[in-house]
Write a protein that holds these residues in place. Structure first.
Motif, PDB file in Angstrom:
ATOM      1  N   GLU A 178      97.807  76.404  54.573  1.00  0.00           N
ATOM      2  CA  GLU A 178      98.325  76.941  55.833  1.00  0.00           C
ATOM      3  C   GLU A 178      97.257  76.876  56.920  1.00  0.00           C
ATOM      4  OE1 GLU A 178     101.303  78.367  58.286  1.00  0.00           O
ATOM      5  OE2 GLU A 178     101.524  77.839  56.168  1.00  0.00           O
ATOM      6  N   LEU A 179      96.017  77.154  56.565  1.00  0.00           N
ATOM      7  CA  LEU A 179      94.928  77.015  57.531  1.00  0.00           C
ATOM      8  C   LEU A 179      94.836  75.577  58.026  1.00  0.00           C
ATOM      9  CD1 LEU A 179      92.214  79.173  55.760  1.00  0.00           C
ATOM     10  CD2 LEU A 179      93.144  79.628  58.033  1.00  0.00           C
ATOM     11  N   ASP A 180      94.918  74.629  57.103  1.00  0.00           N
ATOM     12  CA  ASP A 180      94.838  73.220  57.495  1.00  0.00           C
ATOM     13  C   ASP A 180      96.020  72.811  58.359  1.00  0.00           C
ATOM     14  OD1 ASP A 180      93.807  70.410  57.239  1.00  0.00           O
ATOM     15  OD2 ASP A 180      95.754  70.163  56.255  1.00  0.00           O
ATOM     16  N   LYS A 181      97.179  73.384  58.093  1.00  0.00           N
ATOM     17  CA  LYS A 181      98.385  73.047  58.863  1.00  0.00           C
ATOM     18  C   LYS A 181      98.180  73.309  60.351  1.00  0.00           C
ATOM     19  CE  LYS A 181     103.200  74.553  59.448  1.00  0.00           C
ATOM     20  NZ  LYS A 181     104.266  75.447  58.925  1.00  0.00           N
ATOM     21  N   TRP A 182      97.374  74.337  60.692  1.00  0.00           N
ATOM     22  CA  TRP A 182      97.145  74.680  62.091  1.00  0.00           C
ATOM     23  C   TRP A 182      95.797  74.212  62.604  1.00  0.00           C
ATOM     24  CZ3 TRP A 182     101.229  75.727  64.721  1.00  0.00           C
ATOM     25  CH2 TRP A 182     102.347  76.230  64.046  1.00  0.00           C
ATOM     26  N   GLU A 183      94.784  74.176  61.728  1.00  0.00           N
ATOM     27  CA  GLU A 183      93.455  73.758  62.186  1.00  0.00           C
ATOM     28  C   GLU A 183      93.410  72.270  62.497  1.00  0.00           C
ATOM     29  OE1 GLU A 183      89.386  72.349  62.178  1.00  0.00           O
ATOM     30  OE2 GLU A 183      90.856  71.852  60.644  1.00  0.00           O
ATOM     31  N   ALA A 184      94.102  71.453  61.710  1.00  0.00           N
ATOM     32  CA  ALA A 184      94.058  70.005  61.929  1.00  0.00           C
ATOM     33  C   ALA A 184      94.622  69.608  63.299  1.00  0.00           C
ATOM     34  CB  ALA A 184      94.783  69.272  60.803  1.00  0.00           C
ATOM     35  N   PRO A 185      95.817  70.082  63.695  1.00  0.00           N
ATOM     36  CA  PRO A 185      96.307  69.728  65.032  1.00  0.00           C
ATOM     37  C   PRO A 185      95.511  70.386  66.159  1.00  0.00           C
ATOM     38  CG  PRO A 185      97.866  71.176  63.917  1.00  0.00           C
ATOM     39  CD  PRO A 185      96.858  70.760  62.904  1.00  0.00           C
ATOM     40  N   TRP A 186      94.995  71.588  65.903  1.00  0.00           N
ATOM     41  CA  TRP A 186      94.138  72.243  66.907  1.00  0.00           C
ATOM     42  C   TRP A 186      92.894  71.397  67.142  1.00  0.00           C
ATOM     43  CZ3 TRP A 186      89.191  74.364  65.894  1.00  0.00           C
ATOM     44  CH2 TRP A 186      88.653  75.126  66.920  1.00  0.00           C
ATOM     45  N   ARG A 187      92.302  70.903  66.075  1.00  0.00           N
ATOM     46  CA  ARG A 187      91.120  70.040  66.178  1.00  0.00           C
ATOM     47  C   ARG A 187      91.468  68.733  66.880  1.00  0.00           C
ATOM     48  NH1 ARG A 187      86.766  68.575  61.596  1.00  0.00           N
ATOM     49  NH2 ARG A 187      87.188  70.748  61.042  1.00  0.00           N
ATOM     50  N   ALA A 188      92.605  68.139  66.499  1.00  0.00           N
ATOM     51  CA  ALA A 188      93.014  66.865  67.097  1.00  0.00           C
ATOM     52  C   ALA A 188      93.282  67.007  68.588  1.00  0.00           C
ATOM     53  CB  ALA A 188      94.262  66.339  66.389  1.00  0.00           C
ATOM     54  N   ALA A 189      93.665  68.221  69.019  1.00  0.00           N
ATOM     55  CA  ALA A 189      93.920  68.488  70.439  1.00  0.00           C
ATOM     56  C   ALA A 189      92.668  68.961  71.161  1.00  0.00           C
ATOM     57  CB  ALA A 189      95.032  69.527  70.584  1.00  0.00           C
ATOM     58  N   ASP A 190      91.498  68.735  70.553  1.00  0.00           N
ATOM     59  CA  ASP A 190      90.217  69.137  71.130  1.00  0.00           C
ATOM     60  C   ASP A 190      90.146  70.646  71.332  1.00  0.00           C
ATOM     61  OD1 ASP A 190      87.654  68.336  71.893  1.00  0.00           O
ATOM     62  OD2 ASP A 190      88.167  68.299  74.016  1.00  0.00           O
ATOM     63  N   GLY A 191      90.800  71.385  70.435  1.00  0.00           N
ATOM     64  CA  GLY A 191      90.763  72.836  70.493  1.00  0.00           C
ATOM     65  C   GLY A 191      91.720  73.461  71.480  1.00  0.00           C
ATOM     66  N   ASP A 192      92.609  72.679  72.066  1.00  0.00           N
ATOM     67  CA  ASP A 192      93.560  73.213  73.045  1.00  0.00           C
ATOM     68  C   ASP A 192      94.678  73.944  72.299  1.00  0.00           C
ATOM     69  OD1 ASP A 192      95.788  73.510  74.859  1.00  0.00           O
ATOM     70  OD2 ASP A 192      94.824  72.048  76.171  1.00  0.00           O
ATOM     71  N   PRO A 193      94.812  75.268  72.475  1.00  0.00           N
ATOM     72  CA  PRO A 193      95.818  76.017  71.723  1.00  0.00           C
ATOM     73  C   PRO A 193      97.241  75.738  72.176  1.00  0.00           C
ATOM     74  CG  PRO A 193      94.754  77.454  73.311  1.00  0.00           C
ATOM     75  CD  PRO A 193      94.015  76.145  73.358  1.00  0.00           C
ATOM     76  N   PHE A 194      97.410  75.272  73.405  1.00  0.00           N
ATOM     77  CA  PHE A 194      98.753  74.989  73.906  1.00  0.00           C
ATOM     78  C   PHE A 194      99.258  73.643  73.400  1.00  0.00           C
ATOM     79  CE2 PHE A 194      96.834  77.951  76.879  1.00  0.00           C
ATOM     80  CZ  PHE A 194      97.829  78.901  77.028  1.00  0.00           C
ATOM     81  N   VAL A 195      98.432  72.618  73.529  1.00  0.00           N
ATOM     82  CA  VAL A 195      98.822  71.282  73.076  1.00  0.00           C
ATOM     83  C   VAL A 195      99.080  71.271  71.572  1.00  0.00           C
ATOM     84  CG1 VAL A 195      98.047  68.895  72.822  1.00  0.00           C
ATOM     85  CG2 VAL A 195      97.597  70.132  74.951  1.00  0.00           C
ATOM     86  N   SER A 196      98.268  72.007  70.815  1.00  0.00           N
ATOM     87  CA  SER A 196      98.393  72.015  69.356  1.00  0.00           C
ATOM     88  C   SER A 196      99.546  72.868  68.858  1.00  0.00           C
ATOM     89  CB  SER A 196      97.095  72.536  68.741  1.00  0.00           C
ATOM     90  OG  SER A 196      96.858  73.883  69.126  1.00  0.00           O
ATOM     91  N   GLY A 197     100.113  73.706  69.716  1.00  0.00           N
ATOM     92  CA  GLY A 197     101.184  74.605  69.305  1.00  0.00           C
ATOM     93  C   GLY A 197     100.691  75.920  68.736  1.00  0.00           C
ATOM     94  N   LEU A 198      99.378  76.094  68.634  1.00  0.00           N
ATOM     95  CA  LEU A 198      98.825  77.303  68.039  1.00  0.00           C
ATOM     96  C   LEU A 198      99.097  78.537  68.896  1.00  0.00           C
ATOM     97  CD1 LEU A 198      97.131  78.737  65.915  1.00  0.00           C
ATOM     98  CD2 LEU A 198      95.068  77.994  67.140  1.00  0.00           C
ATOM     99  N   HIS A 199      98.991  78.398  70.207  1.00  0.00           N
ATOM    100  CA  HIS A 199      99.224  79.545  71.094  1.00  0.00           C
ATOM    101  C   HIS A 199     100.628  80.109  70.900  1.00  0.00           C
ATOM    102  CE1 HIS A 199     100.159  81.732  74.812  1.00  0.00           C
ATOM    103  NE2 HIS A 199      98.855  81.944  74.923  1.00  0.00           N
ATOM    104  N   GLU A 200     101.630  79.247  70.876  1.00  0.00           N
ATOM    105  CA  GLU A 200     103.010  79.697  70.732  1.00  0.00           C
ATOM    106  C   GLU A 200     103.237  80.309  69.350  1.00  0.00           C
ATOM    107  OE1 GLU A 200     106.842  80.732  71.336  1.00  0.00           O
ATOM    108  OE2 GLU A 200     105.312  80.178  72.812  1.00  0.00           O
ATOM    109  N   GLU A 201     102.673  79.701  68.319  1.00  0.00           N
ATOM    110  CA  GLU A 201     102.826  80.237  66.963  1.00  0.00           C
ATOM    111  C   GLU A 201     102.184  81.615  66.860  1.00  0.00           C
ATOM    112  OE1 GLU A 201     103.853  80.086  62.754  1.00  0.00           O
ATOM    113  OE2 GLU A 201     104.580  79.100  64.580  1.00  0.00           O
TER     114      GLU A 201
END
Length: 259
Positions: A178-201
């Motif tokens: 589960e950590l990888d499910k969110w950390e990988a796209p966050w990393r790929a988005a250069d840490g942008d929480p909006f682009v990665s979807g992390l902020h909304e989640e």
């Protein structure tokens, strides 16, 4: 806990992690990884911690029967976005708890609240190095006996809230995936929480937003309504005088739902 199974399922080339090590006991998994200068995405799990630490150097009870995990990340994203890793940990914890049939929400920034009584079920602590972050997570699995935490939060565990899965190997696997499910796209988005979807989640799980709260700071406290998160994860609270105040750190106590 089956260390061999964890390594087989989670380490490269079968999984996203560089290595997974399980030890019987240590003072602090975070401290061990900080000293070790490990590769990116190295995992250390302990069956027991004898000197676990929470926010503001508070002690964190880590008896046998819990899940105590630290991961070293060198994500290669701007350092001002690293704090999102602790909020990401909260997201992962909520989703793992819910996967066991337990009601779970978050209190900002990363307190896992379990069951209808909204008791605390986990602790998260991140420590930074010159190149990355050590993210430490302690999840209460078996029943715990501990004093009230910050804000008067009583402790609880997955077992006490009726979880349908208590196997530590399975829970560790779920948490790390589960950590990888969110950390990988966050990393790929250069840490942008909006682009990665992390902020909304995160926002969808955070019960603090919209609540009347008391913010307890080192030099005092104030009350207001929690409104939103800034781009760095800072909480914005509108105080009783109508001023928006940014809260980068502090203990937040839920008072009642805002109208």
């Amino acid at each position: 806990m089956d260390a061999e199974q964890l390594a087989q399922r989670l380490t490269q080339p079968n999984g996203p992690y560089a290595g997974v090590t399980v030890v019987e006991s240590t003072k602090s998994t975070n401290a061990d990884l900080e000293r070790g200068r490990p590769p990116d995405r190295t995992v250390l799990i302990a069956r027991e911690q004898t000197a676990g630490e929470g926010r503001r150097t508070r002690s964190w009870s880590s008896p046998p029967g819990g899940l105590y995990v630290s991961i070293y990340y060198a994500p290669g994203v701007p350092a001002h976005r690293w704090p999102w890793l602790t909020l990401l940990a909260g997201v992962a914890l909520v989703n793992v708890a819910r996967s066991t049939g337990v009601e779970a929400v978050l209190k900002w920034p990363n307190d896992l609240l379990l069951g209808p009584g909204r008791k605390k079920g986990a602790g998260v602590l991140a420590t930074t190095t010159d190149k990355g972050v050590v993210l430490g997570i302690g999840l209460n699995v078996q029943p715990v006996q501990a004093e009230l935490g910050p804000g008067g939060l009583a402790p609880t565990s997955l077992a006490e809230e009726g979880a349908n899965e208590l196997d530590l190997t399975e829970l560790a696997t779920r948490l790390l995936l589960e950590l990888d499910k969110w950390e990988a796209p966050w990393r790929a988005a250069d840490g942008d929480p909006f682009v990665s979807g992390l902020h909304e989640e995160y926002r969808s799980h955070c019960e603090t937003l919209g609540q009347k709260v008391r913010v307890e700071l080192i030099n005092g406290s104030f009350e207001g309504t929690a409104r939103y998160l800034e781009t760095d994860g800072t909480l914005v609270v509108r105080d009783v005088e109508g001023h928006d105040r940014s809260v980068p750190a502090g203990d937040v106590v839920h008072l009642r739902t805002a109208t």
